[in-house]
Design an enzyme around this catalytic site. Structure first.
Site, PDB file in Angstrom:
ATOM      1  N   TYR A 143      66.514  28.156  34.670  1.00 10.45           N
ATOM      2  CA  TYR A 143      66.956  27.079  33.784  1.00 10.45           C
ATOM      3  C   TYR A 143      66.997  25.759  34.561  1.00 10.45           C
ATOM      4  O   TYR A 143      67.293  25.733  35.751  1.00 10.45           O
ATOM      5  CB  TYR A 143      68.336  27.372  33.178  1.00 10.45           C
ATOM      6  CG  TYR A 143      69.447  27.585  34.181  1.00 10.45           C
ATOM      7  CD1 TYR A 143      70.271  26.535  34.580  1.00 10.45           C
ATOM      8  CD2 TYR A 143      69.687  28.847  34.730  1.00 10.45           C
ATOM      9  CE1 TYR A 143      71.300  26.729  35.487  1.00 10.45           C
ATOM     10  CE2 TYR A 143      70.714  29.056  35.638  1.00 10.45           C
ATOM     11  CZ  TYR A 143      71.514  27.994  36.012  1.00 10.45           C
ATOM     12  OH  TYR A 143      72.528  28.193  36.915  1.00 10.45           O
ATOM     13  N   HIS A 170      82.414  25.244  44.246  1.00  8.75           N
ATOM     14  CA  HIS A 170      81.385  25.798  43.360  1.00  8.75           C
ATOM     15  C   HIS A 170      80.578  26.879  44.084  1.00  8.75           C
ATOM     16  O   HIS A 170      80.302  27.951  43.529  1.00  8.75           O
ATOM     17  CB  HIS A 170      80.471  24.653  42.907  1.00  8.75           C
ATOM     18  CG  HIS A 170      79.503  25.022  41.839  1.00  8.75           C
ATOM     19  ND1 HIS A 170      79.878  25.347  40.552  1.00  8.75           N
ATOM     20  CD2 HIS A 170      78.145  25.099  41.847  1.00  8.75           C
ATOM     21  CE1 HIS A 170      78.804  25.609  39.825  1.00  8.75           C
ATOM     22  NE2 HIS A 170      77.746  25.470  40.589  1.00  8.75           N
ATOM     23  N   GLN A 183      69.353  33.300  44.762  1.00  6.62           N
ATOM     24  CA  GLN A 183      69.226  32.003  44.095  1.00  6.62           C
ATOM     25  C   GLN A 183      68.260  31.095  44.836  1.00  6.62           C
ATOM     26  O   GLN A 183      68.287  31.013  46.062  1.00  6.62           O
ATOM     27  CB  GLN A 183      70.603  31.335  44.034  1.00  6.62           C
ATOM     28  CG  GLN A 183      70.612  29.921  43.498  1.00  6.62           C
ATOM     29  CD  GLN A 183      72.008  29.341  43.483  1.00  6.62           C
ATOM     30  OE1 GLN A 183      72.728  29.433  42.505  1.00  6.62           O
ATOM     31  NE2 GLN A 183      72.414  28.746  44.594  1.00  6.62           N
ATOM     32  N   SER A 221      80.573  22.613  36.942  1.00  3.99           N
ATOM     33  CA  SER A 221      79.843  22.973  35.722  1.00  3.99           C
ATOM     34  C   SER A 221      80.574  22.510  34.464  1.00  3.99           C
ATOM     35  O   SER A 221      79.971  21.943  33.551  1.00  3.99           O
ATOM     36  CB  SER A 221      79.628  24.491  35.650  1.00  3.99           C
ATOM     37  OG  SER A 221      78.726  24.929  36.633  1.00  3.99           O
TER      38      SER A 221
END
Length: 247
Positions: A143, A170, A183, A221
């Site tokens: 995304y 985070h 990731q 976020s």
């Protein structure tokens, strides 16, 4: 004016998503389809040779849902090489039966918070993240995203130290999924419509949901994150391409 974060940049990245025109594909004879698949696999074999020489990497996944049928993720040292790969693929017979669904152009990126006297490009751990060998995980989630810059919620007006503190918090969530989710973050400011691309790999697809949901409650976020379209899929090994395209 807030201070810009220094970034480390690695391989250039192309996410190429396409849908198959199954109705048109069916009009070919079995032999014609077989030749088209063989031609495509010959192109993929070139990518395998590049990966073996550690001069790039790639991943190939089928996409679940109606957004696309196949996702290719290609990493290369130059943008020119990505363009050449895309052009070579477009010239294949199989490409005549593919419809472009989505693409994303970026470069693998890390924020540089190392001491000024340390050369990050001499750090093996950092090099492995900037020039990664993409895993053969069962599932992928991709995304694009931005950092919000509206009114009081403007990420780019925050002081550097405040941004560092929030990003550290985070990242602690992400580290809890080490060994479960891999990731790859790629920067795309000036390259595409969003600021970053996020690509996640996992053998257990539920880990995507758990990780992303947990991060939603983190301020980075919850307050500053804006997200584009999500694509999720299953690995497509070379040896299963023929079966995937079989009519």
């Amino acid at each position: 004016m807030s201070e810009a974060t220094t970034t480390l940049d690695g391989w250039y990245c192309l996410h190429d998503l396409r849908s198959i025109d199954w109705a048109a594909w069916k009009t070919l004879s079995s032999d014609e389809r077989g030749q088209a698949v063989s031609e495509f696999l010959n192109v993929v074999e070139k990518w395998n040779d590049v990966a073996a020489a550690k001069k790039g990497s790639h991943a190939m996944y089928t996409v679940v849902g109606q957004k696309a049928d196949i996702m290719l993720m290609i990493l290369r040292p130059t943008m020119e090489e990505l363009n050449e790969i895309e052009t070579e693929l477009n010239k294949t017979t199989l490409a005549e039966y593919m419809v472009p669904a989505y693409s994303y152009v970026s470069v693998v990126e890390l924020s540089n918070y190392l001491p000024a006297d340390e050369d990050p490009y001499q750090n093996p751990q950092i090099l492995a993240r900037l020039y990664p060998e993409l895993p053969k995980a069962n599932h992928i989630c991709f995304y694009p995203m931005d950092k919000r810059r509206q009114g009081d919620d403007n990420w780019y007006m925050l002081p550097m130290e405040e941004r560092k503190k929030m990003m550290y918090s985070h990242s602690k969530i992400g580290r809890q999924y080490a060994g479960k989710v891999r990731q790859v973050i790629s920067g795309s400011v000036g390259f595409d419509d969003f600021e970053w691309g996020v690509t996640l790999f996992a053998d257990d697809i539920l880990q995507f949901k758990k990780l992303i949901y947990e991060m939603r409650f983190d301020e980075v976020s919850a307050r500053y994150g804006e997200f584009g379209t999500f694509f999720v899929g299953n690995i497509l090994p070379d040896e299963k391409v023929e079966k995937f395209l079989h009519i």
